[in-house]
Design an enzyme around this catalytic site. Structure first.
Site, PDB file in Angstrom:
ATOM      1  N   GLU A 141       0.844  -1.210   0.000  1.00 54.56           N
ATOM      2  CA  GLU A 141       0.000   0.000   0.000  1.00 54.56           C
ATOM      3  C   GLU A 141       0.874   1.253   0.000  1.00 54.56           C
ATOM      4  OE1 GLU A 141      -0.156   2.155   2.776  1.00 54.56           O
ATOM      5  OE2 GLU A 141       0.942   0.966   4.254  1.00 54.56           O
ATOM      6  N   CYS A 249       4.127   4.567   9.887  1.00 55.34           N
ATOM      7  CA  CYS A 249       4.916   3.950   8.813  1.00 55.34           C
ATOM      8  C   CYS A 249       6.401   4.319   8.828  1.00 55.34           C
ATOM      9  CB  CYS A 249       4.302   4.293   7.468  1.00 55.34           C
ATOM     10  SG  CYS A 249       2.765   3.401   7.213  1.00 55.34           S
TER      11      CYS A 249
HETATM   12  C1  UDX Z   1      -0.857  -2.141   8.975  1.00 55.22           C
HETATM   13  C2  UDX Z   1       0.670  -2.397   9.043  1.00 55.22           C
HETATM   14  O1  UDX Z   1       1.159  -2.241  10.361  1.00 55.22           O
HETATM   15  C3  UDX Z   1       1.418  -1.531   8.102  1.00 55.22           C
HETATM   16  O2  UDX Z   1       2.765  -1.842   8.121  1.00 55.22           O
HETATM   17  C4  UDX Z   1       0.868  -1.751   6.753  1.00 55.22           C
HETATM   18  O3  UDX Z   1       1.558  -1.060   5.759  1.00 55.22           O
HETATM   19  C5  UDX Z   1      -0.580  -1.460   6.736  1.00 55.22           C
HETATM   20  O4  UDX Z   1      -1.261  -2.236   7.654  1.00 55.22           O
HETATM   21  P1  UDX Z   1      -2.589  -0.565  10.127  1.00 55.22           P
HETATM   22  O5  UDX Z   1      -3.675  -0.781   9.129  1.00 55.22           O
HETATM   23  O6  UDX Z   1      -2.425   0.790  10.682  1.00 55.22           O
HETATM   24  O7  UDX Z   1      -1.162  -0.900   9.496  1.00 55.22           O
HETATM   25  O8  UDX Z   1      -2.700  -1.701  11.266  1.00 55.22           O
HETATM   26  P2  UDX Z   1      -3.570  -1.729  12.596  1.00 55.22           P
HETATM   27  O9  UDX Z   1      -4.226  -0.423  12.833  1.00 55.22           O
HETATM   28  O10 UDX Z   1      -2.718  -2.384  13.626  1.00 55.22           O
HETATM   29  O11 UDX Z   1      -4.765  -2.732  12.230  1.00 55.22           O
HETATM   30  C6  UDX Z   1      -4.630  -4.103  12.030  1.00 55.22           C
HETATM   31  C7  UDX Z   1      -5.977  -4.806  12.300  1.00 55.22           C
HETATM   32  O12 UDX Z   1      -5.838  -6.199  12.041  1.00 55.22           O
HETATM   33  C8  UDX Z   1      -6.463  -4.679  13.755  1.00 55.22           C
HETATM   34  O13 UDX Z   1      -7.784  -4.177  13.767  1.00 55.22           O
HETATM   35  C9  UDX Z   1      -6.426  -6.131  14.292  1.00 55.22           C
HETATM   36  O14 UDX Z   1      -7.462  -6.401  15.205  1.00 55.22           O
HETATM   37  C10 UDX Z   1      -6.586  -6.927  13.006  1.00 55.22           C
HETATM   38  N1  UDX Z   1      -6.089  -8.313  13.043  1.00 55.22           N
HETATM   39  C11 UDX Z   1      -4.812  -8.575  13.455  1.00 55.22           C
HETATM   40  C12 UDX Z   1      -6.912  -9.352  12.618  1.00 55.22           C
HETATM   41  O15 UDX Z   1      -8.070  -9.125  12.272  1.00 55.22           O
HETATM   42  N2  UDX Z   1      -6.432 -10.634  12.623  1.00 55.22           N
HETATM   43  C13 UDX Z   1      -5.158 -10.940  13.016  1.00 55.22           C
HETATM   44  O16 UDX Z   1      -4.777 -12.113  13.010  1.00 55.22           O
HETATM   45  C14 UDX Z   1      -4.338  -9.869  13.465  1.00 55.22           C
HETATM   46  C1  UDX Z   2       3.447   7.459   4.538  1.00 50.89           C
HETATM   47  C2  UDX Z   2       3.732   7.442   3.024  1.00 50.89           C
HETATM   48  O1  UDX Z   2       3.787   8.797   2.542  1.00 50.89           O
HETATM   49  C3  UDX Z   2       2.646   6.662   2.272  1.00 50.89           C
HETATM   50  O2  UDX Z   2       2.977   6.561   0.883  1.00 50.89           O
HETATM   51  C4  UDX Z   2       2.470   5.246   2.864  1.00 50.89           C
HETATM   52  O3  UDX Z   2       3.561   4.412   2.532  1.00 50.89           O
HETATM   53  C5  UDX Z   2       2.289   5.318   4.370  1.00 50.89           C
HETATM   54  O4  UDX Z   2       3.333   6.111   4.998  1.00 50.89           O
HETATM   55  P1  UDX Z   2       1.851   8.808   6.188  1.00 50.89           P
HETATM   56  O5  UDX Z   2       2.662   8.193   7.270  1.00 50.89           O
HETATM   57  O6  UDX Z   2       0.373   8.751   6.272  1.00 50.89           O
HETATM   58  O7  UDX Z   2       2.230   8.177   4.756  1.00 50.89           O
HETATM   59  O8  UDX Z   2       2.211  10.368   6.141  1.00 50.89           O
HETATM   60  P2  UDX Z   2       3.159  11.331   5.287  1.00 50.89           P
HETATM   61  O9  UDX Z   2       2.301  12.347   4.650  1.00 50.89           O
HETATM   62  O10 UDX Z   2       4.073  10.588   4.411  1.00 50.89           O
HETATM   63  O11 UDX Z   2       3.964  12.071   6.468  1.00 50.89           O
HETATM   64  C6  UDX Z   2       4.747  11.339   7.378  1.00 50.89           C
HETATM   65  C7  UDX Z   2       5.398  12.253   8.376  1.00 50.89           C
HETATM   66  O12 UDX Z   2       6.395  13.062   7.756  1.00 50.89           O
HETATM   67  C8  UDX Z   2       4.461  13.223   9.082  1.00 50.89           C
HETATM   68  O13 UDX Z   2       4.799  13.263  10.472  1.00 50.89           O
HETATM   69  C9  UDX Z   2       4.755  14.567   8.440  1.00 50.89           C
HETATM   70  O14 UDX Z   2       4.504  15.663   9.292  1.00 50.89           O
HETATM   71  C10 UDX Z   2       6.242  14.422   8.141  1.00 50.89           C
HETATM   72  N1  UDX Z   2       6.682  15.273   7.009  1.00 50.89           N
HETATM   73  C11 UDX Z   2       6.195  15.070   5.766  1.00 50.89           C
HETATM   74  C12 UDX Z   2       7.661  16.257   7.220  1.00 50.89           C
HETATM   75  O15 UDX Z   2       8.133  16.449   8.361  1.00 50.89           O
HETATM   76  N2  UDX Z   2       8.089  17.000   6.148  1.00 50.89           N
HETATM   77  C13 UDX Z   2       7.614  16.803   4.888  1.00 50.89           C
HETATM   78  O16 UDX Z   2       8.064  17.518   3.971  1.00 50.89           O
HETATM   79  C14 UDX Z   2       6.629  15.818   4.701  1.00 50.89           C
END
Ligand code: UDX
Ligand code: UDX
Length: 430
Positions: A141, A249
């Site tokens: 993603e 991330c």
């Molecule tokens: C996750 C990953 O951490 C990230 O690295 C990836 O790029 C995108 O997906 P996120 O969607 O933010 O990020 O994860 P999180 O908010 O922890 O949600 C995961 C969900 O999976 C939780 O709601 C958890 O309850 C669920 N889960 C986990 C299941 O349903 N089954 C499982 O076996 C484990």
């Molecule tokens: C990131 C990636 O951009 C996205 O493609 C996906 O892989 C998930 O991780 P996200 O973590 O939602 O997305 O936020 P992003 O907009 O990338 O910003 C990440 C952090 O960097 C934030 O804390 C933001 O404030 C900081 N940032 C961003 C800076 O400090 N300076 C910048 O110029 C841009």
């Protein structure tokens, strides 16, 4: 097409909602509270357009694994948190085991969670432990929190890492409205995700290092960036200086790739430095504040808690680190955030239990006008660039001291009005 998505976190929910506009989607999560909230018309996270997309689509939420065997494609979107610096793939393997135990015919399983190179092979081993031969695709993603629905529906690219041509064809049918597919092998797809996030994190640490140098040399970082941007090889986007990157991330992905490289005997000193620069960057805010203020018993207002605007996510948020440091130094803190306060409240409660530092005096503001809540404070720290803050008029901010970590205010105006105004990288130097 019938699609199951395992995981209703940020990525699983956005994936389910967007795919359900064209397919029949079942989103499965082990967490009964999440499933109940989603079925009751709520949404466990704040993400623009997410709930309305769910409402438009053909989607059901359940804890039941029954839909897996009725699906053509199964997405794994569970969490891959950082554990001792490493990418913890236990939830991914558990999801693979669920699929193995719940299916009687061959499926195409798609890993969307961010996983270190080599994970797809491990997942395939779990899936194919029996007689059924499943396929396993890597489809990372690239969703930014705050604009994840938009990013899903209008991506720059859809990366499909597969072992067989049928998988490319099937995934193209899943994403039927896209035409920006990049086909490759599974390990390259896994690696590409890390390369993208690490490159973006590197840009941020780079500009922060340049910005710190601007402060000691008297140069203006905005002018420096403008010059950089005239060279198309460098560009000017994603070079905003401040208190560093946070979120679910960048911090964990950079750390996981460093650790993975170490484990493979291939060190990554550049990424280690990216991490070090970022870990220290938020302290610049406190140094600037302490120039004007004795923190003990001071009253500090903080605007912004989430790691960036348009999200309630506070994971690795530099704003939270600043708030904890202020509390640890004996300051009285009041915070304003549009949606992230409940998450901060929960985080501070467990932090206080661990550290013994009192959080009794913390005040939380959401609906109050941000300028109004600064009244009676000695200083204002702006830690997240929510739109509401960028619109604020300096004349309506009461505190004399302002540390603008995201450069949202008109700094020249603040200085003209006699404020002790500090920000990163001297953007107001003429
Ligand atoms: C996750 C990953 O951490 C990230 O690295 C990836 O790029 C995108 O997906 P996120 O969607 O933010 O990020 O994860 P999180 O908010 O922890 O949600 C995961 C969900 O999976 C939780 O709601 C958890 O309850 C669920 N889960 C986990 C299941 O349903 N089954 C499982 O076996 C484990
Ligand atoms: C990131 C990636 O951009 C996205 O493609 C996906 O892989 C998930 O991780 P996200 O973590 O939602 O997305 O936020 P992003 O907009 O990338 O910003 C990440 C952090 O960097 C934030 O804390 C933001 O404030 C900081 N940032 C961003 C800076 O400090 N300076 C910048 O110029 C841009």
């Amino acid at each position: 097409m019938k699609i199951s998505v395992i995981g209703a976190g940020y990525v699983g929910l956005v994936t389910s909602a967007c795919l359900s506009l064209d397919h029949e989607v079942t989103c499965i999560d082990v967490d009964p509270r999440k499933v109940a909230e989603l079925n009751a018309g709520g949404c466990p996270i704040y993400e623009p357009r997410l709930r309305e997309t769910i409402d438009k689509g053909n989607i059901e939420f359940t804890q039941d694994l029954g839909s897996l065997d009725r699906s053509d494609v199964i997405f794994i979107c569970v969490g891959t948190p950082c554990y001792k610096g490493q990418c913890d793939i236990r939830q991914v393997l558990a999801a693979a085991d669920d699929i193995y135990r719940s299916t009687k015919s061959s499926k195409t399983v798609v890993i969307k969670s961010t996983v270190v190179p080599g994970t797809n092979d491990k997942v395939l081993d779990v899936l194919n432990a029996g007689v059924i031969c499943h396929k396993c695709v890597s489809n990372p993603e690239f969703l930014r929190e705050g604009s994840a629905v938009e990013d899903f529906l209008h991506p720059d690219r859809v990366v499909i890492g597969a072992r067989e041509s049928e998988s490319y064809d099937l995934l193209e049918q899943v994403y039927l409205w896209h035409d920006c597919f990049i086909h490759m092998d599974v390990v390259s797809a896994e690696m590409a995700k890390y390369a993208c996030n690490c490159a973006l994190a590197t840009k941020i640490s780079f500009i922060n290092e340049i910005s710190n140098l601007c402060e000691v040399t008297g140069a203006n970082v905005n002018k420096v960036r403008k010059v950089m941007g005239t060279d198309p090889r460098i560009g000017s986007s994603f070079y905003e200086q401040g208190i560093g990157y946070g979120g679910s991330c960048f911090p964990k992905d950079v750390e996981a790739l460093i650790e993975h490289g170490r484990w493979l005997g291939c060190p990554t000193p550049l990424l280690e430095s990216v991490c070090d620069v970022n870990d220290n960057q938020y302290t610049g805010c406190l140094t600037k504040l302490e120039k004007y203020l004795w923190l003990k018993d001071s009253r500090v207002a903080v605007w912004g808690v989430s790691f960036k605007p348009e999200t309630d996510d506070i994971r690795h948020s530099p704003a939270v680190e600043i708030i904890k440091e202020l509390l640890g130094s004996g300051a009285n803190v009041r915070v304003h955030d549009v949606v992230a306060n409940p998450n901060l409240y929960a985080e501070l409660r467990s932090w206080s239990k661990k550290t013994g530092i009192s959080i009794a005096t913390v005040e939380y503001y959401e609906e109050t006008d941000p300028c109004e809540m600064t009244k009676g404070s000695d200083a204002l720290v702006i830690a997240t660039a929510w739109r509401q803050y960028t619109k604020a008029k300096v004349s309506e901010i009461e505190p004399q001291v302002i540390v603008d970590c995201r450069g949202v205010l008109n700094g020249r105006e603040a200085i003209k009005q006699g404020k002790c105004y500090a920000c990163f990288g001297n953007p107001n130097n003429s």
